[in-house]
Design a protein around this motif. Sequence first.
Motif, PDB file in Angstrom:
ATOM      1  N   THR A   1       0.836  -1.201   0.000  1.00  0.00           N
ATOM      2  CA  THR A   1       0.000   0.000   0.000  1.00  0.00           C
ATOM      3  C   THR A   1       0.870   1.251   0.000  1.00  0.00           C
ATOM      4  O   THR A   1       0.545   2.241  -0.663  1.00  0.00           O
ATOM      5  N   ALA A   2       1.977   1.196   0.741  1.00  0.00           N
ATOM      6  CA  ALA A   2       2.882   2.354   0.787  1.00  0.00           C
ATOM      7  C   ALA A   2       3.507   2.606  -0.583  1.00  0.00           C
ATOM      8  O   ALA A   2       3.666   3.763  -0.997  1.00  0.00           O
ATOM      9  N   ALA A   3       3.834   1.548  -1.298  1.00  0.00           N
ATOM     10  CA  ALA A   3       4.427   1.704  -2.624  1.00  0.00           C
ATOM     11  C   ALA A   3       3.424   2.326  -3.600  1.00  0.00           C
ATOM     12  O   ALA A   3       3.773   3.207  -4.391  1.00  0.00           O
ATOM     13  N   VAL A   4       2.169   1.887  -3.525  1.00  0.00           N
ATOM     14  CA  VAL A   4       1.128   2.440  -4.396  1.00  0.00           C
ATOM     15  C   VAL A   4       0.892   3.913  -4.060  1.00  0.00           C
ATOM     16  O   VAL A   4       0.757   4.757  -4.953  1.00  0.00           O
ATOM     17  N   ALA A   5       0.871   4.233  -2.760  1.00  0.00           N
ATOM     18  CA  ALA A   5       0.687   5.623  -2.336  1.00  0.00           C
ATOM     19  C   ALA A   5       1.856   6.486  -2.799  1.00  0.00           C
ATOM     20  O   ALA A   5       1.665   7.631  -3.234  1.00  0.00           O
ATOM     21  N   LEU A   6       3.061   5.949  -2.716  1.00  0.00           N
ATOM     22  CA  LEU A   6       4.245   6.680  -3.137  1.00  0.00           C
ATOM     23  C   LEU A   6       4.227   6.930  -4.649  1.00  0.00           C
ATOM     24  O   LEU A   6       4.492   8.049  -5.116  1.00  0.00           O
ATOM     25  N   ILE A   7       3.885   5.932  -5.404  1.00  0.00           N
ATOM     26  CA  ILE A   7       3.785   6.083  -6.864  1.00  0.00           C
ATOM     27  C   ILE A   7       2.678   7.073  -7.223  1.00  0.00           C
ATOM     28  O   ILE A   7       2.847   7.923  -8.108  1.00  0.00           O
ATOM     29  N   GLY A   8       1.558   6.998  -6.520  1.00  0.00           N
ATOM     30  CA  GLY A   8       0.450   7.938  -6.750  1.00  0.00           C
ATOM     31  C   GLY A   8       0.855   9.375  -6.449  1.00  0.00           C
ATOM     32  O   GLY A   8       0.492  10.295  -7.171  1.00  0.00           O
ATOM     33  N   ALA A   9       1.625   9.564  -5.365  1.00  0.00           N
ATOM     34  CA  ALA A   9       2.086  10.905  -5.010  1.00  0.00           C
ATOM     35  C   ALA A   9       3.023  11.456  -6.078  1.00  0.00           C
ATOM     36  O   ALA A   9       2.936  12.634  -6.443  1.00  0.00           O
ATOM     37  N   PHE A  10       3.921  10.626  -6.575  1.00  0.00           N
ATOM     38  CA  PHE A  10       4.820  11.069  -7.653  1.00  0.00           C
ATOM     39  C   PHE A  10       4.037  11.403  -8.924  1.00  0.00           C
ATOM     40  O   PHE A  10       4.329  12.398  -9.599  1.00  0.00           O
ATOM     41  N   ALA A  11       3.056  10.581  -9.259  1.00  0.00           N
ATOM     42  CA  ALA A  11       2.248  10.833 -10.458  1.00  0.00           C
ATOM     43  C   ALA A  11       1.467  12.131 -10.319  1.00  0.00           C
ATOM     44  O   ALA A  11       1.409  12.939 -11.253  1.00  0.00           O
ATOM     45  N   LEU A  12       0.875  12.354  -9.151  1.00  0.00           N
ATOM     46  CA  LEU A  12       0.123  13.584  -8.920  1.00  0.00           C
ATOM     47  C   LEU A  12       1.048  14.807  -8.978  1.00  0.00           C
ATOM     48  O   LEU A  12       0.708  15.827  -9.581  1.00  0.00           O
ATOM     49  N   GLY A  13       2.211  14.707  -8.393  1.00  0.00           N
ATOM     50  CA  GLY A  13       3.174  15.802  -8.445  1.00  0.00           C
ATOM     51  C   GLY A  13       3.623  16.093  -9.863  1.00  0.00           C
ATOM     52  O   GLY A  13       3.790  17.255 -10.246  1.00  0.00           O
ATOM     53  N   PHE A  14       3.811  15.056 -10.652  1.00  0.00           N
ATOM     54  CA  PHE A  14       4.205  15.238 -12.049  1.00  0.00           C
ATOM     55  C   PHE A  14       3.114  15.963 -12.827  1.00  0.00           C
ATOM     56  O   PHE A  14       3.388  16.889 -13.592  1.00  0.00           O
TER      57      PHE A  14
END
Length: 63
Positions: free
Chosen positions: A2-15
């Motif tokens: 779940t942490a990995a998905v949240a981290l990837i989601g945060a990077f995608a949103l920031g991008f």
Amino acid sequence: MTAAVALIGAFALGFVIGDRRGVKQANAILDANNRALLEAMREDRSGFPSDDPGDETARPTRH
């Protein structure tokens, strides 16, 4: 996991947010340049030699 998905989601949103900001800045630059170009096209051209063939001040054409 779940942490990995949240981290990837945060990077995608920031991008996506950063990309939108960059597009806005690029559009502002293009608008300013377009205005300057249109103003230059509207300027008075009376100081340039005429293209009229009967005009003595016309520049000769070389090909």
